[in-house]
Design an enzyme around this catalytic site. Structure first.
Site, PDB file in Angstrom:
ATOM      1  N   HIS A 374      48.448 -16.317 -29.398  1.00  0.00           N
ATOM      2  CA  HIS A 374      47.456 -16.413 -27.934  1.00  0.00           C
ATOM      3  C   HIS A 374      46.662 -15.359 -27.482  1.00  0.00           C
ATOM      4  CE1 HIS A 374      50.026 -20.058 -26.484  1.00  0.00           C
ATOM      5  NE2 HIS A 374      50.780 -19.363 -27.282  1.00  0.00           N
ATOM      6  N   LYS A 567      43.420 -16.689 -11.334  1.00  0.00           N
ATOM      7  CA  LYS A 567      44.088 -16.427 -12.576  1.00  0.00           C
ATOM      8  C   LYS A 567      44.918 -15.232 -12.667  1.00  0.00           C
ATOM      9  CE  LYS A 567      40.198 -17.292 -14.480  1.00  0.00           C
ATOM     10  NZ  LYS A 567      39.977 -18.236 -15.730  1.00  0.00           N
ATOM     11  N   LYS A 573      39.270 -10.624 -17.668  1.00  0.00           N
ATOM     12  CA  LYS A 573      38.846 -11.700 -17.088  1.00  0.00           C
ATOM     13  C   LYS A 573      37.998 -11.471 -15.865  1.00  0.00           C
ATOM     14  CE  LYS A 573      43.626 -13.590 -17.307  1.00  0.00           C
ATOM     15  NZ  LYS A 573      43.562 -14.938 -18.263  1.00  0.00           N
ATOM     16  N   LYS A 682      41.413 -27.727 -15.830  1.00  0.00           N
ATOM     17  CA  LYS A 682      42.134 -28.143 -14.751  1.00  0.00           C
ATOM     18  C   LYS A 682      41.110 -28.513 -13.602  1.00  0.00           C
ATOM     19  CE  LYS A 682      46.304 -25.867 -15.592  1.00  0.00           C
ATOM     20  NZ  LYS A 682      47.012 -24.568 -15.468  1.00  0.00           N
TER      21      LYS A 682
END
Ligand code: Z16
Length: 841
Positions: A374, A567, A573, A682
């Site tokens: 991942h 998140k 990020k 999403k």
């Protein structure tokens, strides 16, 4: 009518006033069985809580019947099963999902209405099951939903943490962590005191030769801890299949534990022993994409792997098959390297306990396991120190050395000229101290390795696992792009949108075959449809605005553009890029004359997410966001034109409110760092557009929905290395617009500038590893483009509708079918027509 077989609202009411078939009445729940804190509140909230428990128990009773049937059918059918090993399952709430999957939400709503309850209030009583950090844990939860919905014989195995991911409070702009004790009242788990496994730690290895001259190895002494199974039912949508999630809880072993100590005055040490055992499953490690090599974490991993393997082997042995058939009956998927010890444990069981030859055993092991990677971030790749291993799991370390020896011998034979290769691919890193490289062990012990999005799967093949592609050939490495369950993330989170889609598509079949969404494309020019589409988005924004007002006291205009980034907080990020962009916007507005300000499109910048408690820079980013919010939200020059919101304690149930309410969401990681991302999916599925880098699944989303429907910006992953190099060796400078932002922060506009100096220094002085400055200009001009595009609402709506219509690929049902075909080699169980469920709400 039996209490668990209710079909109508009257039967349901009878059921919950009698609290299922448990023999309890609602009053009993309030007075007898609820935690004391609730009892003190009788007359305030607990009546809602009683309604929740009544409803939950009624549905639970119903599920138990299908659960038993599914388990019996799977045993009788005796097909190959898939076992999904994950240290995290980020399930969120269960009741709403259970009602929808069973197809009886409407019945429950009407029944609760009659009794004077609003179903939303009842649903909101439930505590999230938050046994995960972020994407990885939520992916596991989506996979369980798909496995059950597609009737695959599947089990999840995990740990039953007493404390899930911490609850986040914001105090004076700082994150504060509060323990998440969630097990007070959890109707969804079943303690299986009859299913236990003793797990061994420490001790020493005894090798001797038996009478037949065969070498016998045994692992002796040390301490035992007992694993107790807790089972959680996993209902599929629109099917009677209910699979099982088995979570292990640790307690002192009765064989080991010395109860006489309690009486003999050694009370303290008796309690200490017990607590030490219980500590193993006490708390989820709160790091996302970071591994810290703590002994307790390794203990958790082995405890869970050993208990799960024991359980799987016990089930297999009941069938009386030959060991060679094990891989035909059992597939085990490793969710990241956390369960890699399962590989070693199975090898140990086969050679030490079952007496198989090494090579025969190893053949079985490698056919059984698959490994999903991942991340490529080096700090997230697990490594365990050899001395730590030696002490805790001495026999396993020997087996790892043997695995490595045979592996390296093979490599040497194939690549006799490449001596350096051996050091590079060795499972043991020759450092001080030596380290066990878990990802390498997982690759060597599995038959397939997959990444989670195309770019990511390519990157692992060309960077971190390059040598292994040479050794095993490219076919061992594959891609399965992540997905999300449309049941929770469309139908449950956005019921009105789901209903509108169903009205055009002639039913809810799209929830089981998401590619049917493409039938929406013709409606992109349908005026009435577009109007309804826009109204639903607006209603969802109103709902979020209410939540924001209630939780932060800030009133936001639902007509403004809602820009969302929710998140985990992480430098890669790049929430810092977002907040710097917000500051630039603030400066721009401030510089305008009052009449010019009228032309500015109002925007609400919404952030949410947790920082790992020890991740200082991430906490600094949260602090800056909150400080900027304080200033901007109270600046009369700005008014509604800009609001900055930090939503506390982002979790699955908050995501269900936030996701349907976005106009734009941000997926802006440095190219090549975000393996996939799943919130991007999403948001688009809920009619929000995205701004993003060419990273992770953004790339495939763009391919599916069309470039004209995505706001892309920033440098490409293939250029990142050179850019980083330039920061140190070439001429590098901070982007001038960004420099103005830094000046504003340094001037103390958002409070003590010292609080943010490290954040600025990371970019201006320490090499800007995440390319914030390199991407700043491109980011800002893309944001400006978004403002312009949003002003043309008709076109914006077309983009939104077309995007949703093209999102079929990103259902986790598609992922699970890909895993089933190309990695697990399993088939769904045939579910008879009469068992197929039922009208849906
Ligand atoms: C995690 O959530 C992820 C990777 C990882 O190594 C550890 C954790 Cl806890 C995430 C990735 O960051 C994300 O890109 C991906 O979508 C998600 O795993 C599921 O694959």
């Amino acid at each position: 009518f039996s209490p668990s077989g209710f079909k109508t609202k009257d039967e349901f009411e009878a059921c919950i006033t009698d609290v299922g078939n448990s023999g309890l009445r609602a009053e009993d729940l309030i007075t007898g069985r609820m935690r004391p804190a609730c009892r003190d509140h009788i007359g305030k909230i607990p009546i809602q809580l009683a309604a929740y428990s009544g409803t939950a128990l009624a549905f639970r009773d119903r599920l138990i019947i299908d659960w038993n049937k599914t388990q019996q059918r799977q045993t009788f059918d005796d097909q190959k099963r898939i076992y999904y090993l994950s240290l995290e399952f980020l399930m969120g709430r269960t009741l709403d999902n259970a009602m929808l999957n069973v197809g009886l939400k409407k019945v429950a709503k009407e029944g609760l209405d009659d009794l004077g309850f609003r179903i939303e209030d009842v649903i909101n009583q439930e505590h999230d099951a938050a046994l995960g950090n972020g994407g990885l844990g939520r992916l596991a939860a989506c996979f369980l939903d798909s496995l059950a919905s597609l009737n695959y014989p599947a089990w999840g195995y995990g740990l039953r943490y007493r404390y899930g991911i911490f609850k986040q409070d914001i105090e004076n702009g700082y994150q504060v962590e509060i323990p998440d004790y969630w097990l007070d009242f959890n109707p969804w788990e079943f303690a299986r005191h009859d299913v236990t496994v003793d797990v061994q730690f420490y001790g020493w290895v005894n090798k001797h030769t038996d009478d037949d001259g065969k070498q016998v190895v045994s692992w002796q002494d040390g301490e035992l801890v007992t694993a107790v199974a807790y089972d959680v039912p996993i209902p599929g949508y629109g099917t009677s299949t209910v699979n099982n999630l088995r979570l292990w809880s640790s307690k002192a072993s009765s064989g080991e534990f010395d109860f006489s100590k309690f009486n003999s005055g050694d009370y303290e040490s008796a309690v200490a022993d017990q607590q030490r055992a219980e500590t193993i499953s006490a708390v989820l490690y709160p790091n996302d994409n970071l591994e810290r090599g703590k002994e307790l974490r390794l203990k958790q991993q082995y405890f869970w792997c050993a208990a799960s393997l024991h359980d799987i082997v016990r089930r297999f042995k009941k069938t009386q098959r030959k060991w060679s058939e094990f891989p035909d009956q059992v597939a085990i998927q490793l969710n990241d390297t956390h369960p890699t010890l399962a590989i070693v444990e199975l090898q140990r069981i086969l050679i030490d306990k079952e007496g198989l030859e090494w090579d025969v055993a190893w053949g079985i092991v490698t056919k059984t396991f698959g490994y999903t990677n991942h991340t490529v971030l080096p700090e997230a790749l697990e490594k365990w120190s050899v001395p730590l291993f030696q002490n805790l799991l001495p026999r396993h370390l020997q087996i790892i050395y043997d695995i490595n020896l045979f592996f390296l011998q093979g490599v040497e034979r194939r690549f006799p000229k490449d001596r350096e290769m051996l050091g590079r691919v060795s499972i043991i890193e020759e450092s001080q101290p030596k380290m066990v490289r878990m990802a390498y062990l997982a690759i060597v012990g599995s038959h397939k390795v997959n990444g989670v999005a195309e770019l990511h799967s390519d990157l692992i093949k060309t960077t971190i696992f390059k040598d292994f592609v040479k050794i095993y050939g490219p076919d061992k490495f594959t891609n399965v792009t992540n997905g999300i369950t449309p049941r929770r993330w469309l139908h449950q989170a956005n019921p009105r949108l789901s209903e509108l889609i169903a009205s055009k598509l002639g039913g809810y079949d799209f929830l089981k075959d998401l590619t049917l969404l493409n039938k929406l494309e013709p409606f992109v020019d349908d005026k009435d449809f577009k109007k309804e589409w826009a109204e639903i988005k607006y209603a969802n924004k109103v709902r979020l605005a209410q939540h924001i007002l209630k939780t932060t006291g800030v009133s936001v205009n639902p007509k403004a553009l809602f820009d969302v980034q929710v998140k985990r907080i992480h430098e890669y990020k790049r929430q810092q890029l977002n907040i710097f962009g917000v500051i630039r916007r603030y400066l721009t507005i401030k510089a305008l004359k009052p009449e010019e300000r009228k032309k500015v499109l109002p925007r609400v910048s919404i952030f949410g997410g947790k920082a790992a408690p020890g991740y200082w820079m991430a906490k600094t980013i949260i602090h800056l966001i909150n400080k900027v919010g304080e200033v901007v939200n109270n600046d009369p020059d700005v008014g509604d034109l800009l609001k900055v919101i930090f939503i506390e304690d982002y979790n699955v149930s908050k995501a269900e409110i936030i996701t349907p309410a976005s106009d734009i969401s941000e997926h802006i990681s440095t190219a090549g760092t975000e393996a996939s991302g799943t919130s991007n999916m999403k948001f688009v599925l809920n009619g929000g557009l995205i701004i993003g880098t060419l990273d992770g699944a953004n790339i495939e989303i763009t391919r599916e929905i069309g470039e004209q429907n995505v706001f892309l910006f920033g440098n490409l992953s293939e250029d990142v290395e050179d850019l980083r190099h330039n920061h140190f060796y070439g001429e590098s400078h901070v982007d001038p617009e960004l420099a103005k932002v830094f000046d504003t922060i340094k001037a103390g506009t958002f409070g003590d500038e010292g609080a943010f100096s490290a954040l600025i220094a990371a970019i201006a002085e320490h090499g800007d590893y995440y390319l914030v400055s390199d991407d700043f200009h491109s980011y800002c001009s893309t944001q400006d483009l978004i403002d312009e595009s949003y002003k043309n609402q008709d076109e914006w709506l077309s983009k939104s509708i077309l995007s949703v219509a093209r999102m079929g690929f990103f259902t986790s049902d598609r992922c699970i079918n890909e895993y089933a075909d190309s990695i697990w080699n399993i088939e769904p169980l045939q579910v008879k027509d009469e068992d197929e469920v039922r009208a849906r709400t």
